[in-house]
Design an enzyme around this catalytic site. Structure first.
Site, PDB file in Angstrom:
ATOM      1  N   GLY A   8       0.871  -1.206   0.039  1.00 23.04           N
ATOM      2  CA  GLY A   8      -0.061  -0.099   0.199  1.00 23.04           C
ATOM      3  C   GLY A   8       0.916   1.349  -0.170  1.00 23.04           C
ATOM      4  N   ALA A   9       1.773   1.332  -1.052  1.00 27.68           N
ATOM      5  CA  ALA A   9       2.692   2.540  -1.027  1.00 27.68           C
ATOM      6  C   ALA A   9       2.547   3.298  -2.155  1.00 27.68           C
ATOM      7  CB  ALA A   9       4.313   1.786  -0.788  1.00 27.68           C
ATOM      8  N   ASN A  10       1.679   3.197  -3.061  1.00 28.58           N
ATOM      9  CA  ASN A  10       1.533   4.398  -3.915  1.00 28.58           C
ATOM     10  C   ASN A  10       0.810   5.275  -3.557  1.00 28.58           C
ATOM     11  OD1 ASN A  10      -1.083   2.958  -4.016  1.00 28.58           O
ATOM     12  ND2 ASN A  10      -0.678   2.048  -6.049  1.00 28.58           N
ATOM     13  N   GLY A  12      -0.828   7.596   0.376  1.00 27.28           N
ATOM     14  CA  GLY A  12      -1.041   8.024   1.765  1.00 27.28           C
ATOM     15  C   GLY A  12       0.199   7.507   2.697  1.00 27.28           C
ATOM     16  N   ILE A  13      -0.162   6.959   3.609  1.00 33.93           N
ATOM     17  CA  ILE A  13       0.949   6.721   4.811  1.00 33.93           C
ATOM     18  C   ILE A  13       2.049   5.951   4.173  1.00 33.93           C
ATOM     19  CG2 ILE A  13       1.172   5.649   7.232  1.00 33.93           C
ATOM     20  CD1 ILE A  13      -1.822   5.988   7.408  1.00 33.93           C
ATOM     21  N   GLY A  14       1.731   4.854   3.601  1.00 33.84           N
ATOM     22  CA  GLY A  14       2.947   3.907   2.983  1.00 33.84           C
ATOM     23  C   GLY A  14       3.430   4.902   1.905  1.00 33.84           C
ATOM     24  N   SER A 137      -5.108  -0.089  13.777  1.00 28.58           N
ATOM     25  CA  SER A 137      -5.913   0.964  14.018  1.00 28.58           C
ATOM     26  C   SER A 137      -6.635   0.964  15.257  1.00 28.58           C
ATOM     27  CB  SER A 137      -6.810   1.251  12.705  1.00 28.58           C
ATOM     28  OG  SER A 137      -7.728   2.105  13.027  1.00 28.58           O
ATOM     29  N   TYR A 163     -14.212  -3.819   9.297  1.00 30.13           N
ATOM     30  CA  TYR A 163     -12.936  -2.958   9.029  1.00 30.13           C
ATOM     31  C   TYR A 163     -12.059  -3.065  10.307  1.00 30.13           C
ATOM     32  CZ  TYR A 163      -9.369   0.647   8.887  1.00 30.13           C
ATOM     33  OH  TYR A 163      -8.171   1.520   8.952  1.00 30.13           O
TER      34      TYR A 163
END
Ligand SMILES: NC(=O)c1ccc[n+]([C@@H]2O[C@H](COP(=O)([O-])OP(=O)(O)OC[C@H]3O[C@@H](n4cnc5c(N)ncnc54)[C@H](OP(=O)(O)O)[C@@H]3O)[C@@H](O)[C@H]2O)c1
Length: 286
Positions: A8-10, A12-14, A137, A163
């Site tokens: 998930g690095a493309n 936000g946080i990543g 979370s 979630y």
């Protein structure tokens, strides 16, 4: 040079964590489903950091075949892995399933990362030490515990509760992983990144109340760059062994809710192995 693989690095946080780690001289592998967005993220980081050791690997974490393909590629293209950051995540207003009939949030946020970690474990063990970080979370507080009798929420689907269960699973997984593998110098930790203005819940994942309430509070949220400092803090920490599978927030361990216990962690571990038809002690790639 240490190697870090971030899911998930493309975005936000990543993405911000990847950028900051590249600035610090790490070799960084970014991943996600969207290839074009991934290549743009890599180019963005390369041009702003002058670090050429930044790479992209496409993975759909909701589909085991996609994870296996990506891991094969990883073993071909990279010789080492020090840190795996299991960061990708989503929340969906409507219940959808992957090709195996598993609910998508649980398949992506928890099972996908469980399988990815299993497959990369031989690589993590190869170095003196390995670290697995799970982005969890405080939304885990929305549920009392894992719904073992209806793990994929066939009944009474509720986006925030599902979630929340997936994020509790991220925490329990980190705790159990550390307990099982610390003797082999692979450590683990989970953390809450804060409430952050990212692409989370956008792009059609949510609509109506869930979408608009997030959009309304967006101007007041933490920015992704500030939030990602937690990941660099954990990676550059002098003692990974001191994390002991704990749940961190604001750079220190935080007490999770009651359902975060060893019995629940073992039960989840066993169920995850069964659903994926794997055994962490069994045959692995590498
Ligand atoms: N934002 C917050 O307030 C907040 C609070 C607590 C925890 N978190 C957690 O922080 C993590 C990062 O989220 P974010 O806020 O940075 O959101 P984001 O900007 O939406 O990033 C999510 C990332 O996950 C990837 N992803 C989603 N589904 C995937 C799949 N099936 N396979 C592979 N990659 C997938 C996305 O890439 P593709 O779309 O290309 O797949 C994207 O890179 C998540 O685990 C989230 O639960 C966020």
């Amino acid at each position: 040079m240490k190697t870090v693989f971030i899911t998930g690095a493309n975005s936000g946080i990543g993405f911000e964590a990847a950028k900051s780690l590249a600035e610090k001289g790490f070799q960084v592998i970014l991943s996600g489903r969207k290839l074009q967005k991934g290549l743009e993220a890599v180019e963005n980081i390369k041009s702003s950091t002058k670090n050429s050791e930044v790479y992209w690997l496409t993975i759909d974490l909701s589909e085991p075949y996609s994870i296996k393909e990506a891991v094969q590629k990883f073993y071909t293209e990279f010789s080492s892995l020090d840190v795996l950051v299991n960061n990708a995540g989503l929340m969906l207003d409507h219940r959808t399933e992957n090709s195996l009939g598993q609910e998508m949030t649980m398949a992506t946020n928890h099972l996908g990362h469980f399988l990815l970690t299993y497959q990369l474990m031989p690589m993590l063990k190869r170095n003196t030490q390995g670290l697995v970080i799970n982005t969890a979370s405080d939304a885990h507080r929305r549920i009392k515990g894992i719904r073992f009798d209806d793990f994929f929420w066939s009944n009474n689907y509720n986006a925030w509760k599902v979630y929340g269960q997936s994020k509790l699973a991220n925490m329990l997984f980190a705790h159990e992983l550390d307990r099982r593998f610390r003797s082999q110098s692979v450590f683990s930790v989970s953390f809450h990144p804060g409430v952050v203005a990212t692409e989370f819940s956008r792009g059609g994942d949510t609509e109506g109340f869930n979408k608009w309430s997030m959009e309304l509070i967006r101007p007041f949220l933490m920015n992704a760059s500030e939030s990602s400092k937690m990941i660099t803090y954990l990676i550059t920490h002098e003692s990974w062994s001191s994390f002991k599978g704990m749940y961190f927030q604001n750079y220190k361990p935080k007490k999770p809710r009651k359902s975060f216990n060893i019995k629940e962690a073992i039960k989840l571990w066993q169920l995850s192995e069964k659903l994926l038809d794997i055994s962490f002690r069994g045959e692995q790639m590498g």
